[in-house]
Design a protein around this motif. Structure first.
Motif, PDB file in Angstrom:
ATOM      1  N   PHE A  53      -3.130 -23.050   1.596  1.00 49.59           N
ATOM      2  CA  PHE A  53      -1.938 -22.356   1.092  1.00 49.59           C
ATOM      3  C   PHE A  53      -1.698 -21.075   1.891  1.00 49.59           C
ATOM      4  N   PRO A  54      -0.475 -20.808   2.328  1.00 47.10           N
ATOM      5  CA  PRO A  54      -0.170 -19.522   2.990  1.00 47.10           C
ATOM      6  C   PRO A  54      -0.347 -18.375   1.998  1.00 47.10           C
ATOM      7  N   LEU A  55      -0.990 -17.317   2.447  1.00 40.32           N
ATOM      8  CA  LEU A  55      -1.281 -16.192   1.558  1.00 40.32           C
ATOM      9  C   LEU A  55      -0.011 -15.522   1.055  1.00 40.32           C
ATOM     10  N   ILE A  56       1.034 -15.538   1.856  1.00 34.85           N
ATOM     11  CA  ILE A  56       2.277 -14.872   1.473  1.00 34.85           C
ATOM     12  C   ILE A  56       2.866 -15.484   0.204  1.00 34.85           C
ATOM     13  N   THR A  57       2.628 -16.772  -0.048  1.00 39.78           N
ATOM     14  CA  THR A  57       3.166 -17.421  -1.242  1.00 39.78           C
ATOM     15  C   THR A  57       2.457 -16.956  -2.508  1.00 39.78           C
ATOM     16  N   LEU A  58       1.262 -16.386  -2.363  1.00 41.65           N
ATOM     17  CA  LEU A  58       0.497 -15.934  -3.517  1.00 41.65           C
ATOM     18  C   LEU A  58       0.635 -14.443  -3.769  1.00 41.65           C
ATOM     19  N   LEU A  59       1.317 -13.742  -2.868  1.00 39.58           N
ATOM     20  CA  LEU A  59       1.354 -12.285  -2.951  1.00 39.58           C
ATOM     21  C   LEU A  59       1.991 -11.785  -4.243  1.00 39.58           C
ATOM     22  N   VAL A  60       3.167 -12.285  -4.571  1.00 43.58           N
ATOM     23  CA  VAL A  60       3.897 -11.776  -5.742  1.00 43.58           C
ATOM     24  C   VAL A  60       3.149 -12.062  -7.043  1.00 43.58           C
ATOM     25  N   PRO A  61       2.724 -13.303  -7.314  1.00 40.94           N
ATOM     26  CA  PRO A  61       1.988 -13.525  -8.560  1.00 40.94           C
ATOM     27  C   PRO A  61       0.681 -12.734  -8.638  1.00 40.94           C
ATOM     28  N   LEU A  62      -0.036 -12.612  -7.521  1.00 39.63           N
ATOM     29  CA  LEU A  62      -1.272 -11.823  -7.534  1.00 39.63           C
ATOM     30  C   LEU A  62      -0.978 -10.350  -7.808  1.00 39.63           C
ATOM     31  N   PHE A  63       0.094  -9.842  -7.233  1.00 43.83           N
ATOM     32  CA  PHE A  63       0.462  -8.441  -7.464  1.00 43.83           C
ATOM     33  C   PHE A  63       0.802  -8.209  -8.932  1.00 43.83           C
ATOM     34  N   GLN A  64       1.547  -9.140  -9.521  1.00 48.33           N
ATOM     35  CA  GLN A  64       1.900  -8.988 -10.931  1.00 48.33           C
ATOM     36  C   GLN A  64       0.672  -9.045 -11.826  1.00 48.33           C
ATOM     37  N   ILE A  65      -0.283  -9.921 -11.489  1.00 47.28           N
ATOM     38  CA  ILE A  65      -1.513 -10.018 -12.273  1.00 47.28           C
ATOM     39  C   ILE A  65      -2.313  -8.723 -12.176  1.00 47.28           C
ATOM     40  N   MET A  66      -2.481  -8.212 -10.962  1.00 45.14           N
ATOM     41  CA  MET A  66      -3.261  -6.986 -10.778  1.00 45.14           C
ATOM     42  C   MET A  66      -2.587  -5.792 -11.443  1.00 45.14           C
ATOM     43  N   ARG A  67      -1.262  -5.751 -11.377  1.00 46.60           N
ATOM     44  CA  ARG A  67      -0.543  -4.652 -12.042  1.00 46.60           C
ATOM     45  C   ARG A  67      -0.669  -4.768 -13.550  1.00 46.60           C
ATOM     46  N   GLY A  68      -0.577  -5.994 -14.064  1.00 44.44           N
ATOM     47  CA  GLY A  68      -0.732  -6.189 -15.499  1.00 44.44           C
ATOM     48  C   GLY A  68      -2.119  -5.818 -15.998  1.00 44.44           C
ATOM     49  N   LEU A  69      -3.129  -6.039 -15.179  1.00 46.37           N
ATOM     50  CA  LEU A  69      -4.504  -5.687 -15.561  1.00 46.37           C
ATOM     51  C   LEU A  69      -4.833  -4.233 -15.269  1.00 46.37           C
ATOM     52  N   GLY A  70      -3.912  -3.515 -14.639  1.00 46.18           N
ATOM     53  CA  GLY A  70      -4.154  -2.110 -14.307  1.00 46.18           C
ATOM     54  C   GLY A  70      -5.201  -1.919 -13.220  1.00 46.18           C
ATOM     55  N   LEU A  71      -5.272  -2.854 -12.283  1.00 49.91           N
ATOM     56  CA  LEU A  71      -6.308  -2.815 -11.252  1.00 49.91           C
ATOM     57  C   LEU A  71      -5.807  -2.350  -9.893  1.00 49.91           C
ATOM     58  N   LEU A  72      -4.524  -2.050  -9.773  1.00 48.35           N
ATOM     59  CA  LEU A  72      -4.021  -1.581  -8.482  1.00 48.35           C
ATOM     60  C   LEU A  72      -4.731  -0.293  -8.076  1.00 48.35           C
ATOM     61  N   ASN A  73      -4.983  -0.146  -6.780  1.00 44.53           N
ATOM     62  CA  ASN A  73      -5.695   1.008  -6.225  1.00 44.53           C
ATOM     63  C   ASN A  73      -7.137   1.100  -6.721  1.00 44.53           C
ATOM     64  N   THR A  74      -7.735  -0.052  -6.962  1.00 49.06           N
ATOM     65  CA  THR A  74      -9.157  -0.121  -7.295  1.00 49.06           C
ATOM     66  C   THR A  74      -9.789  -1.236  -6.464  1.00 49.06           C
ATOM     67  N   SER A  77      -0.727  -4.271   0.177  1.00 52.47           N
ATOM     68  CA  SER A  77       0.129  -4.347  -1.013  1.00 52.47           C
ATOM     69  C   SER A  77      -0.541  -3.783  -2.264  1.00 52.47           C
ATOM     70  N   PHE A  78      -1.858  -3.937  -2.394  1.00 52.21           N
ATOM     71  CA  PHE A  78      -2.545  -3.586  -3.632  1.00 52.21           C
ATOM     72  C   PHE A  78      -3.174  -2.196  -3.617  1.00 52.21           C
ATOM     73  N   LEU A  79      -3.407  -1.635  -2.421  1.00 51.44           N
ATOM     74  CA  LEU A  79      -4.069  -0.333  -2.312  1.00 51.44           C
ATOM     75  C   LEU A  79      -3.132   0.644  -1.608  1.00 51.44           C
ATOM     76  N   GLY A  80      -2.413   1.431  -2.386  1.00 55.64           N
ATOM     77  CA  GLY A  80      -1.488   2.402  -1.817  1.00 55.64           C
ATOM     78  C   GLY A  80      -2.108   3.762  -1.598  1.00 55.64           C
ATOM     79  N   SER A  81      -3.201   4.052  -2.289  1.00 55.14           N
ATOM     80  CA  SER A  81      -3.856   5.348  -2.164  1.00 55.14           C
ATOM     81  C   SER A  81      -4.634   5.431  -0.856  1.00 55.14           C
ATOM     82  N   GLN A  82      -4.579   6.582  -0.193  1.00 58.24           N
ATOM     83  CA  GLN A  82      -5.265   6.737   1.084  1.00 58.24           C
ATOM     84  C   GLN A  82      -6.777   6.597   0.932  1.00 58.24           C
ATOM     85  N   ARG A  83      -7.339   7.094  -0.159  1.00 52.82           N
ATOM     86  CA  ARG A  83      -8.791   7.045  -0.333  1.00 52.82           C
ATOM     87  C   ARG A  83      -9.298   5.628  -0.590  1.00 52.82           C
TER      88      ARG A  83
END
Length: 279
Positions: free
Chosen positions: A119-140, A218-224
């Motif tokens: 599977f091309p990774l680009i096809t999974l980007l949006v659903p994975l982003f929504q899942i991580m945002r829903g779980l509050g895991l972005l930037n971790t 896409s998932f890690l926006g923080s510089q640290r």
């Protein structure tokens, strides 16, 4: 003509082909290394200089001064190691079940693993982003560790299945007669005997996680929290591409992978060849 004289031309062509493959694989890294030792003015001069006229390490100093490169490398190591460990743990259990237990639809499951791994990774980007945002895991770290572990799971499972199938069942039966549980037989008998396959699967998972760019961006926006694959893109400006500086940062990003391959090359080669013969 003797058989040796007949085979000599074939051997020469094989060696030439092997040399071309080696050059094709190593020349980009060699060129990046040579570029990292040049100055901006030397890089743009004509005619091209293949070797640095005045080698300098200034680009390496700038690579660590302009951006927190060590932090990016550490972040990549943490993500790659954790996702690799999780992938190997889950893949070991899945591969053992497919290799030893009577699983309905085994062939269908194996075919699905092959299909999912393409599977091309680009096809999974949006659903994975929504899942991580829903779980509050972005930037971790888990925002990358969990997806990487899942994405590497099909390949790791396929590699391990062929190794587990090659181990005689009598060894496990003897261990279970001595009081081992099935899970104990897996950890004490099957996995140690499948060491080449384990190393092969682990290095494939590690390299995939280390090199990945799209999810890390896409998932890690923080510089640290940035990984090295994303951090290297920050060296370029809006109108400038300091290639010697970028090359120095690339060499630091390649170093852990090169060290890993050099340390475990025998096990990796053994695992690839044995897996090919047994698969």
């Amino acid at each position: 003509m003797t058989p040796d004289r007949v085979r000599a031309p074939g051997r020469i062509w094989l060696r030439l082909a092997a040399l071309l493959v080696v050059l094709n694989g190593t020349f980009p890294m060699i060129w990046i290394f040579l570029t990292s030792l040049k100055t901006e003015s030397e890089l743009t001069r004509r005619p091209i200089t293949w070797l640095p006229l005045e080698p300098t390490l200034a680009n390496y100093v700038r690579a660590f001064a302009d951006q927190p490169l060590w932090l990016y490398v550490v972040n990549s190591l943490v993500v790659a190691l954790l996702s690799t460990a999780l992938s190997i743990l889950a893949a070991s259990l899945a591969a053992y079940a497919l290799a030893r237990l009577r699983v309905r639809g085994r062939e269908l499951i194996l075919a699905a693993l092959v299909a999912v791994s393409t599977f091309p990774l680009i096809t999974l980007l949006v659903p994975l982003f929504q899942i991580m945002r829903g779980l509050g895991l972005l930037n971790t770290y888990p925002a990358l560790v969990l997806p990487y572990a899942v994405l590497n799971l099909p390949v790791c499972t396929l590699v391990l299945v062929s190794f587990f199938e090659s181990i005689p069942k009598d060894l496990e039966n003897a261990a279970m007669l001595d009081g081992c549980t099935r899970l104990g037989a897996l950890w004490r008998i099957v996995i140690p005997l499948s060491a080449p396959g384990m190393f092969t699967a682990a290095i494939l998972a590690f390299v995939n996680a280390w090199d990945e760019f799209l999810l890390a961006l896409s998932f890690l926006g923080s510089q640290r929290m940035r990984t090295v694959s994303v951090g290297i893109t920050l060296y370029q400006g809006e109108f400038a591409f300091p290639w010697p500086l970028i090359s120095a940062a690339l060499m630091m990003a390649l170093l852990p992978v090169v060290v890993l391959i050099v340390l475990f090359q025998e096990r990796v080669v053994s695992g690839l060849t044995q897996g090919g013969l047994k698969g």
